[in-house]
Enzyme design. Structure first.
Site, PDB file in Angstrom:
ATOM      1  N   ARG A 193     -29.410  28.690  17.416  1.00 37.11           N
ATOM      2  CA  ARG A 193     -28.534  28.210  16.348  1.00 37.11           C
ATOM      3  C   ARG A 193     -27.819  29.386  15.687  1.00 37.11           C
ATOM      4  O   ARG A 193     -28.451  30.397  15.371  1.00 37.11           O
ATOM      5  CB  ARG A 193     -29.401  27.466  15.328  1.00 37.11           C
ATOM      6  CG  ARG A 193     -28.655  26.713  14.288  1.00 37.11           C
ATOM      7  CD  ARG A 193     -29.617  25.881  13.449  1.00 37.11           C
ATOM      8  NE  ARG A 193     -30.455  26.712  12.584  1.00 37.11           N
ATOM      9  CZ  ARG A 193     -30.984  26.289  11.440  1.00 37.11           C
ATOM     10  NH1 ARG A 193     -30.792  25.055  11.025  1.00 37.11           N
ATOM     11  NH2 ARG A 193     -31.730  27.095  10.703  1.00 37.11           N
ATOM     12  N   ASP A 216     -28.291  14.281   1.702  1.00 34.63           N
ATOM     13  CA  ASP A 216     -28.811  15.644   1.651  1.00 34.63           C
ATOM     14  C   ASP A 216     -27.686  16.582   2.093  1.00 34.63           C
ATOM     15  O   ASP A 216     -27.166  16.451   3.211  1.00 34.63           O
ATOM     16  CB  ASP A 216     -30.037  15.770   2.558  1.00 34.63           C
ATOM     17  CG  ASP A 216     -30.743  17.103   2.362  1.00 34.63           C
ATOM     18  OD1 ASP A 216     -30.057  18.096   2.086  1.00 34.63           O
ATOM     19  OD2 ASP A 216     -31.985  17.135   2.505  1.00 34.63           O
ATOM     20  N   PHE A 250     -33.871  16.265   8.847  1.00 35.84           N
ATOM     21  CA  PHE A 250     -34.823  17.366   8.737  1.00 35.84           C
ATOM     22  C   PHE A 250     -36.214  16.796   8.484  1.00 35.84           C
ATOM     23  O   PHE A 250     -36.377  15.909   7.647  1.00 35.84           O
ATOM     24  CB  PHE A 250     -34.389  18.277   7.585  1.00 35.84           C
ATOM     25  CG  PHE A 250     -35.144  19.569   7.519  1.00 35.84           C
ATOM     26  CD1 PHE A 250     -34.817  20.634   8.352  1.00 35.84           C
ATOM     27  CD2 PHE A 250     -36.180  19.734   6.623  1.00 35.84           C
ATOM     28  CE1 PHE A 250     -35.507  21.831   8.284  1.00 35.84           C
ATOM     29  CE2 PHE A 250     -36.879  20.932   6.554  1.00 35.84           C
ATOM     30  CZ  PHE A 250     -36.544  21.986   7.385  1.00 35.84           C
ATOM     31  N   TYR A 305     -30.417  28.376  -1.272  1.00 30.79           N
ATOM     32  CA  TYR A 305     -30.743  29.622  -0.557  1.00 30.79           C
ATOM     33  C   TYR A 305     -30.065  29.703   0.798  1.00 30.79           C
ATOM     34  O   TYR A 305     -30.137  30.719   1.456  1.00 30.79           O
ATOM     35  CB  TYR A 305     -32.265  29.808  -0.421  1.00 30.79           C
ATOM     36  CG  TYR A 305     -32.994  28.637   0.204  1.00 30.79           C
ATOM     37  CD1 TYR A 305     -33.004  28.451   1.581  1.00 30.79           C
ATOM     38  CD2 TYR A 305     -33.669  27.718  -0.591  1.00 30.79           C
ATOM     39  CE1 TYR A 305     -33.659  27.379   2.151  1.00 30.79           C
ATOM     40  CE2 TYR A 305     -34.336  26.641  -0.035  1.00 30.79           C
ATOM     41  CZ  TYR A 305     -34.331  26.472   1.342  1.00 30.79           C
ATOM     42  OH  TYR A 305     -34.979  25.406   1.901  1.00 30.79           O
ATOM     43  N   LYS A 306     -29.410  28.618   1.241  1.00 32.46           N
ATOM     44  CA  LYS A 306     -28.706  28.659   2.528  1.00 32.46           C
ATOM     45  C   LYS A 306     -27.285  29.186   2.273  1.00 32.46           C
ATOM     46  O   LYS A 306     -27.116  30.343   1.944  1.00 32.46           O
ATOM     47  CB  LYS A 306     -28.728  27.270   3.176  1.00 32.46           C
ATOM     48  CG  LYS A 306     -30.161  26.898   3.614  1.00 32.46           C
ATOM     49  CD  LYS A 306     -30.298  25.479   4.128  1.00 32.46           C
ATOM     50  CE  LYS A 306     -31.755  25.237   4.551  1.00 32.46           C
ATOM     51  NZ  LYS A 306     -32.120  23.818   4.621  1.00 32.46           N
TER      52      LYS A 306
HETATM   53  C1  LIG Z   1     -33.557  23.482   4.583  1.00 30.53           C
HETATM   54  C2  LIG Z   1     -33.805  22.035   4.433  1.00 30.53           C
HETATM   55  C3  LIG Z   1     -34.889  21.554   3.676  1.00 30.53           C
HETATM   56  C4  LIG Z   1     -35.903  22.501   3.096  1.00 30.53           C
HETATM   57  O1  LIG Z   1     -36.551  21.990   1.973  1.00 30.53           O
HETATM   58  P1  LIG Z   1     -37.307  22.957   0.965  1.00 30.53           P
HETATM   59  O2  LIG Z   1     -38.093  22.066   0.105  1.00 30.53           O
HETATM   60  O3  LIG Z   1     -36.280  23.766   0.241  1.00 30.53           O
HETATM   61  O4  LIG Z   1     -38.181  23.881   1.785  1.00 30.53           O
HETATM   62  C5  LIG Z   1     -35.011  20.184   3.513  1.00 30.53           C
HETATM   63  N1  LIG Z   1     -34.107  19.327   4.062  1.00 30.53           N
HETATM   64  C6  LIG Z   1     -33.067  19.760   4.792  1.00 30.53           C
HETATM   65  C7  LIG Z   1     -32.091  18.785   5.364  1.00 30.53           C
HETATM   66  C8  LIG Z   1     -32.881  21.126   5.022  1.00 30.53           C
HETATM   67  O5  LIG Z   1     -31.886  21.552   5.766  1.00 30.53           O
END
Ligand SMILES: *Cc1c(COP(=O)(O)O)cnc(C)c1O
Length: 397
Positions: free
Chosen positions: A356, A184, A113, A209-210
């Site tokens: 997705r 992660d 990400f 939140y996911k």
């Molecule tokens: C959703 C996601 C994030 C988002 O980070 P935030 O700081 O919560 O906005 C970061 N890394 C990955 C792999 C994600 O899927």
């Protein structure tokens, strides 16, 4: 065994909507509204500042961390909540790098990400001194492990394709070369069983939140393996990670264990929503969830492939190599997703061309998947994506 018909009834799902985006923002657990109202009125309203002691606000980051810990195979007392995932990536990475002072390279993959890669870029820029981030293709990670690498930083499940790394094998291979691992779990926690203790992962981070349904802006979590918890140094050394915050000492001394990864004041309203969501998660068997998730994804893939030849699968077909989402590539994917949303099927779009769909057995069942396939087939067959109204990109895709 988990009763998934019963868990579905515990969520507020708008009438006529099939929600295949719980991998991005989980829906509202019905109990969260009441839990938030009580926290606002009875605690914040009536207790005022005494809520920190009387309502147990100060312990929430640890207490809820333990409940998430069960879902990710973490030892009790090794997970704490707070801040956003990007911040927690930074903290874990900085602490991991410090454990290998003689090495300079962070290894990640090109499917990670962007925010994780950006945080690594920011950190190596700050450190200077030859520190650098190296990214390789996801399939090339195992071969890129060498004794030059300080830290292997990976997201277990690719946010775009759903491809899943073999966490146990890569962690073992990294350790063999003296590499510290940061995993992660953004698309793993609440999506599939994770065994942090069993795989001997060093650090892990993830969001709530996911799949964990804590609501927009829900805090992230960080895991530090107990064997590192007394020595890991939190680069973001805030007062709530201090050994004695209320001593108001001018010098930082890290708190015991994972508590040191706390930074500042925890978001109590968000934690209250998470608390309500975890009431549901507390009853879930992760192996049963995984079996059902794979079955729903397989049903979806078979249906879409049979009906929509223009959509090209972008996820592994083998359920064991996939997270809990399915992606299809289509050049007009953004517009096609807008057309699906207009028909009551919510998924999302990830540039450049990925449609997705997330599968969340707590509230999605086979009839939802069948209906989702119908809607996508209509959108593709009738070329509804051609409508110019669907071409205009919103800020969040
Ligand atoms: C959703 C996601 C994030 C988002 O980070 P935030 O700081 O919560 O906005 C970061 N890394 C990955 C792999 C994600 O899927």
């Amino acid at each position: 065994m988990t009763d998934f018909a019963a868990t579905k009834a515990l969520f507020h799902l708008p009438e006529g909507v099939i929600y295949l985006d719980g991998n991005s923002l989980g829906p509202l657990p019905r109990a969260a509204s009441d839990r938030l109202r009580r926290t606002v009125e009875d605690e914040w309203g009536d207790m005022l500042i005494t809520g920190w002691n009387r309502a147990g606000w100060m312990e929430m980051p640890r207490r809820l961390g333990d409940r998430i810990g069960r879902l990710i195979g973490a030892e009790p007392g090794s997970v704490v909540l707070g801040d956003t995932l990007s911040i927690k990536v930074y903290q874990a990475l900085a602490a991991a790098l410090e454990m290998r002072p003689d090495r300079r390279v962070i290894l990640s993959d090109s499917g990670n990400f962007p925010s994780d890669l950006y945080m690594a870029q920011g950190l190596v820029g700050l450190l200077g001194d030859g520190y650098r981030l190296r990214t390789v293709a996801p399939e090339a990670v195992a071969d890129a492990l060498s004794d030059e690498i300080a830290v292997l930083m990976l997201t277990e499940v690719d946010y775009r394709t759903g491809r899943k790394h073999d966490m146990a094998a890569l962690t073992a291979a990294a350790h063999e070369k003296g590499i510290v691992t940061v995993w992660d779990l953004a698309h793993s926690a609440g999506a599939l069983p994770v065994d942090l203790a069993g795989t001997r992962a060093d650090f892990a981070v993830g969001c709530t939140y996911k799949y964990l349904n804590a609501g927009p802006g829900g805090p992230a979590f960080i895991y530090v393996a107990p064997r590192h918890a007394q020595t890991a140094r939190p680069a973001l050394s805030g007062w709530l990670g201090h050994e004695a915050p209320f001593a108001f000492d001018a010098d930082y001394r890290p708190a015991e264990g994972v508590e040191r990864m706390r930074v500042g004041t925890p978001p109590i309203l968000q934690l209250a929503a998470l608390d309500a969501s975890l009431e549901i998660w507390d009853q879930v068997d992760m192996n049963a969830l995984r079996a059902r998730s794979i079955a729903l994804c397989d049903q979806f893939i078979a249906g879409v492939e049979a009906r929509c030849p223009a959509l090209e699968i972008a996820s592994p077909r083998d359920g064991a190599r996939r997270g809990s989402q399915v992606s299809f590539a289509f050049e007009q994917g953004y517009a096609a997703m807008q057309a699906c949303i207009a028909k009551g099927l919510i998924g999302d779009f990830r540039a450049p061309d990925i449609m997705r769909f997330g599968f969340t057995p707590l509230y999605i069942d086979q009839s939802d998947v069948a209906r989702a396939v119908e809607i996508i087939a209509e959108v593709m067959h009738d070329e509804l994506w051609r409508d110019p109204a669907y071409q205009k990109r919103a800020a969040v895709t």
